[in-house]
Structures are given as C-alpha cells and as structure tokens.
Design an enzyme around this catalytic site. Structure first.
Site, PDB file in Angstrom:
ATOM      1  N   ASN A 214      -5.181  -0.200   3.742  1.00  0.00           N
ATOM      2  CA  ASN A 214      -6.633  -0.344   3.782  1.00  0.00           C
ATOM      3  C   ASN A 214      -6.991  -1.658   4.466  1.00  0.00           C
ATOM      4  O   ASN A 214      -6.115  -2.403   4.899  1.00  0.00           O
ATOM      5  CB  ASN A 214      -7.225  -0.267   2.368  1.00  0.00           C
ATOM      6  N   LYS A 293      11.607   7.895  12.581  1.00  0.00           N
ATOM      7  CA  LYS A 293      10.242   8.156  13.024  1.00  0.00           C
ATOM      8  C   LYS A 293       9.956   9.655  13.053  1.00  0.00           C
ATOM      9  O   LYS A 293      10.722  10.448  13.584  1.00  0.00           O
ATOM     10  CB  LYS A 293      10.032   7.561  14.410  1.00  0.00           C
TER      11      LYS A 293
END
Length: 402
Positions: A214, A293
């Site tokens: 955030n 990934k």
C-alpha cells in the site's frame, strides 16, 4: 515575547524567508535576521530590517556593539534559531564544525534550540552525503523542518521545497507550548514508559518480482516514535519498508510482511505499557509465493489470497494493562468505521483520517486526524504536518492514557 534568530542562507528559497519574517512578527515573535554572503545574492538586508524592525547581521567582522562579541551574543539572545532556507552547503558545514561566516559561527557558538528548513534540488537532498550530514545534525539536537514536494527552481517536481512559513510558525508555537508545559509539569507522563510503535506498510510477495502493498510512508509512526523518545519513553519501533532513517535512541526493528510484524509485536507485547498501531498492514497475502517469476500468459490471471494476522484485534483481545492506540485509514464513513473499529478491536483510542483526500494521508507530509476515545470523547487535531500531529496526539494522551 519569544525571540527568534532567523538565519538565511544562499538558495532561491531565500525569498520565502522575507515572508517568514513577516509571519513570525505577526505571530508576536521578536525577530532578528542573519544573512550569508550568498543569501544576499537573492535578498537584501533592508527587506528584513523593514519587516522585522531589528538590525540585520551579515558579517562576523562588523561588531555593532563593541561591548559584546556579536555572534556569541546573538545566540544567547535568541530563544530559538531557525535556518531557512538551509542549503546543502550550510548543512555540510554545520555537520563538520566549519564556522566561516556569521551564520555558522553563531550556530556553533550556542546551545540555543536550532531548527533547520532544508531547501535544495531533490538529488542534492537525497544525496548520501547530505543525508549523513542531516543525520549528524539530528544526533546533535537540531530539529528539522522537512521540505515539501512540488515545483522546484531547477524545473523538477519533487521533494526539496522549503517548508511553508505558516507551518514553520506553527511548529515554533508548538515547540514553545511544549516547553512551557514541560516546565509546568516537570515530567512527562511518558517518562520511563515502555512504548511500542508500528509504522509503514507491509509487503506480501507473490513472486521474486511482484508483491502486494500500500501507499503508507511510515511518517506518522516514525514521528510518534521520535516524539515519545524525546518525552523520556523507552521506545520500540517495528517498521515495514520505508525510506526514513531510524530515529535516534529508538530500538528499531525492520520487518517486511504482516506475519513478520505480527510475530515481533506479539513477542514484545507483554512488556509494553502503551502501543501505537500506526502501520498500514496488508489485510491479505497470496496463498502461494512463487520461487520464480510468474510468466505473462494470455487471458486473465487469478490469484488466491489468504487473510493476514489482524494485529490490532489480537492486541485488543490479549491486553491486560496495556493502553492500545489504533489507526483507521478510511475513504468514506470515517466516523462510523472508526467507532466500529474502536469497539470490535477493543482499543482505547482510534485515530482516524480520510486517505481518499490526496492532499493528506499516505505519502503526504500532512494529515488531518480525529481521535475517538473508548469513553465516547472525540478530539479533532486539525490539518498539519505529521511531525506536528504526533506531538498533538501525545499531548492529548498525556493525562489520559493511564
């Protein structure tokens, strides 16, 4: 009447120092001004003399009163010294004990409280050497008036703007108010208290490249930790990833995820007297963290998330004598959600703000808090810099938290 010695150094923001002199005078301060040679390339002594109605000092070799040493006497005269703007050059000289002009000679020759308002190009501000120099001055007791973000003279839109004059005046007002209160009460209620503060965001990894987080900057948590330490508390700061230097004399523990923060807080909880749960902890984390990934593929992507530990709820359920201060960052129905959180988390105080307002909250230096107390009281702290709001929060709790 409090006396302010304003030291103006050679940056384009020197024009703001004229307005600052005016604002300080209007606020009832007696203002004297010092100018470096480089400052006089941007502003003139006459402008400050006309507004402050006091002599303006420009040289250590011009003694206006032969009965005293000017740069020593000025430091003794002032109740506080404000360096605004403070260039990277002046900050470096002060950090290394160089006294080669009126401003640096005066600052080094006095124990008067000193405030520094940096103003410079963002790369100069973020330069490792500048950051080290500021850290040195902080450890020496200097107070910093953090620069804001905006359009800079160099053309960048970034951090480096000198703090606005009205905010500097407010910070000084608060400083002298706190001094008076401390002289009256002699001892802060936080003296010797064990305080734990959580700050910043958490990061929940999806793979080695991506994560969920955030916009929390950690500024209010760090400001609270620093203010608590100055009031004599024994402070533990548990911080998620931020770009803020750890406060001096504070036991700072760096964590990454919500689970890591929960474990540290849980282990320290029993020994604390007061807890400030200011961190913006991720509510969810990926069920699976990939070792490699995640490769791009056609179509949509679904990720399954799990709930992270509710740290505030756990503390509310397990507190004994601890005083619990929580934060509520909301975008709507602020009071309703804050009151619900106060009850459901068994907190003693919830401090709420509207993060939907982009001028305050996450990533901003400013905020606008309202404190909701367990007994039904409410205290609106108003919009201000987070370092100022941290002081207001502690002032509101001084006689209540126990």
């Amino acid at each position: 009447m409090k006396r302010i010695l304003l030291a103006v150094t050679g940056g384009i923001a020197a024009y703001k120092a004229i307005d600052l002199t005016s604002k300080l005078t209007q606020a009832g301060y007696d203002v004297s001004v010092m100018l470096t040679d480089h400052a006089q390339e941007f502003v003139t002594p006459l402008a400050f003399q006309a507004i402050g109605r006091n002599p303006v000092y420009t040289s250590t070799f011009i003694e206006q009163n032969p009965k005293e040493i000017q740069h020593v006497a000025l430091g003794d005269w002032a109740d506080a010294i404000v360096v605004a703007p403070a260039t990277a050059n002046t900050i470096a000289k002060l950090a290394h004990g160089i006294a080669d002009d009126m401003v640096t000679s005066t600052l080094i020759a006095t124990e008067t409280p000193k405030f520094v308002a940096p103003a410079m190009n963002v790369h100069m501000y973020e330069n490792n050497r500048t950051q080290q120099n500021m850290a040195t001055l902080r450890s020496d007791g200097y107070y910093f008036l953090e620069p804001g973000e905006g359009y800079l003279a160099c053309g960048y839109v970034a951090k480096g703007r000198m703090e606005e004059p009205l905010q500097i005046v407010e910070r000084l007002n608060l400083f002298f108010k706190d001094m008076q209160q401390n002289q009256t009460t002699k001892e802060s209620r936080f003296e010797g208290v064990h305080a734990l503060v959580t700050a910043g965001p958490t990061i929940e990894e999806l793979d080695p490249v991506r994560y969920l987080s955030n916009r929390s900057s950690g500024k209010i948590g760090y400001a609270l930790a620093e203010s608590l330490e100055k009031r004599g508390a024994i402070v533990t700061l548990v911080s998620g990833p931020t770009n803020i230097a750890p406060p001096e004399n504070v036991d700072t523990i760096q964590v990454t995820s919500a689970e890591e923060m929960f474990k540290v807080v849980k282990n320290r909880f029993e020994t604390q007297d007061i807890i400030f749960k200011a961190a913006a902890v991720s509510d969810y984390a990926p069920v699976e963290t990939l070792d490699h990934k995640l490769k791009k593929q056609d179509g949509t992507l679904s990720v399954t998330f799990k709930r992270t530990p509710d740290i505030l709820k756990y503390l509310g359920e397990h507190k004994t004598s601890q005083f619990l201060v929580g934060f509520a960052a909301e975008t709507q129905n602020i009071e309703t959600y804050a009151q619900q959180k106060l009850k459901h988390k068994n907190a003693d105080v919830i401090i709420a703000n509207n993060v939907g307002d982009r001028t305050i909250g996450f990533s901003s230096d400013d905020n606008d808090y309202t404190m909701y107390f367990e007994n039904g009281d409410e205290t609106h702290l108003g919009k201000a810099k987070k370092v100022i709001l941290a002081e207001r929060i502690l002032n509101s709790l001084e006689n209540r938290w126990q």
